[in-house]
Design an enzyme around this catalytic site. Sequence first.
Site, mmCIF file in Angstrom:
data_model
loop_
_atom_site.group_PDB
_atom_site.id
_atom_site.type_symbol
_atom_site.label_atom_id
_atom_site.label_comp_id
_atom_site.label_asym_id
_atom_site.label_seq_id
_atom_site.Cartn_x
_atom_site.Cartn_y
_atom_site.Cartn_z
ATOM 1 N N SER A 175 0.974 -1.133 0.036
ATOM 2 C CA SER A 175 0.028 0.011 -0.087
ATOM 3 C C SER A 175 0.619 1.364 0.042
ATOM 4 O O SER A 175 1.840 1.425 -0.793
ATOM 5 C CB SER A 175 -0.948 -0.006 1.325
ATOM 6 O OG SER A 175 -1.950 1.073 1.199
ATOM 7 N N ASP A 185 -9.983 -5.621 -4.731
ATOM 8 C CA ASP A 185 -9.594 -4.258 -3.676
ATOM 9 C C ASP A 185 -10.220 -3.128 -4.109
ATOM 10 O O ASP A 185 -10.463 -2.506 -4.995
ATOM 11 C CB ASP A 185 -7.626 -3.920 -4.184
ATOM 12 C CG ASP A 185 -7.044 -2.851 -3.086
ATOM 13 O OD1 ASP A 185 -7.940 -2.308 -2.578
ATOM 14 O OD2 ASP A 185 -5.901 -3.400 -2.962
ATOM 15 N N HIS A 197 -8.455 -5.057 0.193
ATOM 16 C CA HIS A 197 -7.017 -4.371 0.499
ATOM 17 C C HIS A 197 -6.258 -4.985 1.459
ATOM 18 O O HIS A 197 -5.109 -5.199 1.506
ATOM 19 C CB HIS A 197 -7.156 -2.938 0.425
ATOM 20 C CG HIS A 197 -6.006 -2.078 0.650
ATOM 21 N ND1 HIS A 197 -5.316 -2.037 -0.449
ATOM 22 C CD2 HIS A 197 -5.401 -1.388 1.653
ATOM 23 C CE1 HIS A 197 -4.076 -1.227 -0.055
ATOM 24 N NE2 HIS A 197 -4.457 -1.007 0.982
#
Length: 281
Positions: A155, A224, A252
């Site tokens: 991320s 996601d 995610h």
Amino acid sequence: MKIVKYKYLCIILILFIVFIMISISLFAKYIFPNLLYQRTSFIYRTPDYYQWKYEDVIVQVDKEQTHGWYIPYEDSKCVVLFSHGNAGNIADRLESIGIFRKLGLSVLVYDYGGYGKSTGKPSEERCCKDALAMWTYLTQNKGYSPQNIVLFGRSLGGAVTADLATKVECAGVILESTFLSTIDVARDMFSWFPERFAKGNEFYTKKKLKEIKSPVLVIHSPQDTVIKYYHGKKIFELLECEKEFLEIIGDHNEGFIITGDKYINGLKDFIERVLNLSVRE
């Protein structure tokens, strides 16, 4: 009389423009960073939780301190430099670290400024400096060869890792659930989102990818909902180095868990290849 009214209108217009400029500046300086960096300071567990040996690492970044854990794996010559996502702190990453340990790798995980025990405040500049400082720690203090270091970022950490990968050459780079830029993520939700709102925290990963020379594994899930799948596919497309793509499942924050063996084996295959099978030594 008309001249007076015109002057008043001009003053009102100028004040309105000033108000807008101040509002944008305040949003970029205070509101956007607080939305982006969802940090916590309380370290509620350490590697002791899994009975792993570890060392506290503190490095100087400008006038602040960046804290991390060096978690050695017995007899391993290779290490993963782990850059985590935007929420929580390193205490939340032990399960991910455990996967790399199962592959026979040592891990250095760290907190950005303002996270955990790291002092100061997070920003794009600070996060990138934190990563570089930890790289320096591994190569200078711990004596690791760059060819025995794998960079991993999930991320937000993927954006930080991509930046570091433009400055150093290593065995390999893993970008998991990473974004093209914070502006692109914001515009996925609000198409009108102005670039100025993210000033100082744009993380333009997409502009840095062509500079990466080390092999890269891109990991992303079509499910996601936080960082949409197209980010990962576009990142893969823009890379000009040796590259692989691993599609996982799940949202995610859970993809690496739900995907299970496919995820672990994808990491294993990539890492063994870029490290010339040294993870098995």
